[in-house]
Design a protein around this motif. Sequence first.
Motif, PDB file in Angstrom:
ATOM      1  N   ILE A  72       0.849  -1.202   0.000  1.00 45.09           N
ATOM      2  CA  ILE A  72       0.000   0.000   0.000  1.00 45.09           C
ATOM      3  C   ILE A  72       0.880   1.246   0.000  1.00 45.09           C
ATOM      4  N   GLU A  73       0.702   2.084  -1.004  1.00 45.30           N
ATOM      5  CA  GLU A  73       1.451   3.338  -1.081  1.00 45.30           C
ATOM      6  C   GLU A  73       0.641   4.468  -0.442  1.00 45.30           C
ATOM      7  N   LEU A  74       1.356   5.420   0.138  1.00 47.24           N
ATOM      8  CA  LEU A  74       0.679   6.564   0.755  1.00 47.24           C
ATOM      9  C   LEU A  74       0.186   7.524  -0.318  1.00 47.24           C
ATOM     10  N   PRO A  75      -1.031   8.044  -0.174  1.00 39.90           N
ATOM     11  CA  PRO A  75      -1.541   9.027  -1.137  1.00 39.90           C
ATOM     12  C   PRO A  75      -1.098  10.453  -0.789  1.00 39.90           C
ATOM     13  N   GLY A  80      10.636  15.303   4.590  1.00 34.16           N
ATOM     14  CA  GLY A  80      11.695  14.826   5.477  1.00 34.16           C
ATOM     15  C   GLY A  80      11.419  13.481   6.113  1.00 34.16           C
ATOM     16  N   ILE A  81      10.300  12.836   5.811  1.00 35.45           N
ATOM     17  CA  ILE A  81       9.944  11.544   6.416  1.00 35.45           C
ATOM     18  C   ILE A  81       9.749  10.504   5.318  1.00 35.45           C
ATOM     19  N   LYS A  82      10.490   9.389   5.400  1.00 36.48           N
ATOM     20  CA  LYS A  82      10.344   8.310   4.432  1.00 36.48           C
ATOM     21  C   LYS A  82       9.576   7.117   4.995  1.00 36.48           C
ATOM     22  N   ASP A  83       9.615   6.924   6.294  1.00 39.59           N
ATOM     23  CA  ASP A  83       8.908   5.802   6.896  1.00 39.59           C
ATOM     24  C   ASP A  83       7.402   6.009   6.754  1.00 39.59           C
ATOM     25  N   LYS A  84       6.726   5.025   6.175  1.00 39.37           N
ATOM     26  CA  LYS A  84       5.298   5.169   5.878  1.00 39.37           C
ATOM     27  C   LYS A  84       4.453   5.362   7.129  1.00 39.37           C
ATOM     28  N   HIS A  85       4.770   4.618   8.185  1.00 35.23           N
ATOM     29  CA  HIS A  85       3.946   4.697   9.392  1.00 35.23           C
ATOM     30  C   HIS A  85       4.130   6.031  10.116  1.00 35.23           C
ATOM     31  N   ILE A  86       5.364   6.514  10.155  1.00 34.31           N
ATOM     32  CA  ILE A  86       5.603   7.821  10.775  1.00 34.31           C
ATOM     33  C   ILE A  86       4.926   8.909   9.961  1.00 34.31           C
ATOM     34  N   ALA A  87       5.064   8.855   8.627  1.00 31.67           N
ATOM     35  CA  ALA A  87       4.445   9.860   7.766  1.00 31.67           C
ATOM     36  C   ALA A  87       2.922   9.858   7.923  1.00 31.67           C
ATOM     37  N   THR A 260      24.894  17.024  15.241  1.00 26.16           N
ATOM     38  CA  THR A 260      26.186  16.986  14.568  1.00 26.16           C
ATOM     39  C   THR A 260      26.320  18.160  13.608  1.00 26.16           C
ATOM     40  N   LEU A 261      27.558  18.562  13.352  1.00 23.34           N
ATOM     41  CA  LEU A 261      27.825  19.609  12.363  1.00 23.34           C
ATOM     42  C   LEU A 261      27.967  19.030  10.964  1.00 23.34           C
ATOM     43  N   GLU A 262      28.045  17.697  10.879  1.00 20.92           N
ATOM     44  CA  GLU A 262      28.152  17.038   9.587  1.00 20.92           C
ATOM     45  C   GLU A 262      26.825  17.132   8.838  1.00 20.92           C
ATOM     46  N   ASP A 263      26.896  17.434   7.535  1.00 20.22           N
ATOM     47  CA  ASP A 263      25.661  17.567   6.755  1.00 20.22           C
ATOM     48  C   ASP A 263      25.561  16.530   5.637  1.00 20.22           C
ATOM     49  N   ASN A 264      26.274  15.404   5.801  1.00 20.86           N
ATOM     50  CA  ASN A 264      26.298  14.389   4.752  1.00 20.86           C
ATOM     51  C   ASN A 264      25.460  13.159   5.110  1.00 20.86           C
ATOM     52  N   HIS A 265      24.468  13.335   5.964  1.00 24.91           N
ATOM     53  CA  HIS A 265      23.581  12.230   6.337  1.00 24.91           C
ATOM     54  C   HIS A 265      22.208  12.447   5.699  1.00 24.91           C
ATOM     55  N   TYR A 266      21.523  11.344   5.454  1.00 26.74           N
ATOM     56  CA  TYR A 266      20.260  11.406   4.733  1.00 26.74           C
ATOM     57  C   TYR A 266      19.182  10.600   5.461  1.00 26.74           C
ATOM     58  N   VAL A 267      17.934  11.072   5.315  1.00 29.35           N
ATOM     59  CA  VAL A 267      16.802  10.357   5.893  1.00 29.35           C
ATOM     60  C   VAL A 267      16.710   8.969   5.254  1.00 29.35           C
ATOM     61  N   GLY A 268      16.551   7.953   6.093  1.00 30.56           N
ATOM     62  CA  GLY A 268      16.489   6.583   5.613  1.00 30.56           C
ATOM     63  C   GLY A 268      17.823   5.868   5.634  1.00 30.56           C
ATOM     64  N   GLU A 269      18.897   6.604   5.839  1.00 32.20           N
ATOM     65  CA  GLU A 269      20.237   6.007   5.879  1.00 32.20           C
ATOM     66  C   GLU A 269      20.399   5.161   7.142  1.00 32.20           C
ATOM     67  N   CYS A 270      21.092   4.042   7.032  1.00 37.03           N
ATOM     68  CA  CYS A 270      21.344   3.174   8.178  1.00 37.03           C
ATOM     69  C   CYS A 270      22.674   3.535   8.833  1.00 37.03           C
TER      70      CYS A 270
END
Length: 389
Positions: A72-75, A80-87, A260-270
């Motif tokens: 099931i895809e979200l309509p 900034g949110i990739k997790d379906k349940h959180i969104a 963190t001051l680092e800006d090379n992280h992304y939503v969904g990254e492990c």
Amino acid sequence: MNSFIKTYTYENGEIQRVQVVECDNFSNIKFFTPQISKDAVKHIASIYQDFFIKQAPYVFGEIVVFHIPENIELPFTVEGIKDKHIAAKIYLKKNRNNQIAKDFINQLKELGYLYIVKGKNPFIHQYVPYEGIGFLSKDKKDASLRVNANFFTFDLFDCQSKYDIFGTPIGLCVKDGEVINPPLFNREAFLVDKQNNVSIKKIGLSDLDLGIKGRIYERPNYKKTPKQNGYDLVIVGNKIVSINKGGNTTIPSSGFVINTLEDNHYVGECITYKGLEDIVFGIQCGNSIIINGKKTEEFISRFYHFLKPGEIQYPPTQYPHDFLADRAPRIALGESKDHKPVIIWAEGASKKRYEKGVDSCGASLKEMADILDDLNIYNAVNLDGGGSA
């Protein structure tokens, strides 16, 4: 694997049945997450209606319990949110009266993945997405024995941020040096190293290398991060679920935040947790019971006390706080004196009926320590008990 049942009889005529399962070695113990089912979602909704709402009808309003299947895809989208349940939790709470939200709710309801229960407070609307909640008795071809292990977010008060999903496991899980789930709240953990040495000790996020330079914020020390420079990485399990700039981020009950001051992280990254490569098996849950042959006589791990509303909440809110008297079903993981794993189940009293001398009375934490001492267990911790046992 060897199993036997022992019955204890107390002076007042009460009895306590205990099942003991002796296993071969710790390397054979594995973690798993049960598959979620429609029946599980329905069962959770009935628990809220029959226990939470029935006991405090004016505290609760409308509670929407749901799960989103993978197909099931979200309509809608939430920035900034990739997790379906959180969104879905965020979107439905903000837009519950628009047509897109109503249609999505009806879609899940028709599929049997959404149930609505109602209290008497007309001003409260709560959306309760579930992941990882299923029945232990299903699909058991891969195991001779399954038991509940560590805590998970379940109580409505356990989920104190928009990032918390019901059913999220709480506490360290380590298997063959890999940290499957991080340690939270600096509680005691049961650890087995490559030399088969067992230890019980407190462990927290500061004991691990997260591979990210920055300051860690977690409950119960903080509810929100302060306004500050840099990026707040919201982490649940091993995933970055959100990135916020400028601080003032609500800390999830089921995770933590790194600024963190680092800006090379992304939503969904492990992210990968390092530092426990020598551990063959490890789990973090309830208070210890017995350490190196000595019974635990008080709380060592820290738990939220729900009768102190001024404290910052964190799971589990319903953990017993009378070490001597609070009785319940219990599950424990222990080490015998010949260094073999032992799983102990203390049967609990029925909520609907109890016949003295026929039904088990349930064990307090003190009584559980006495039982394990009688069974010659050398090291042991409580796993998730109560209804989960």
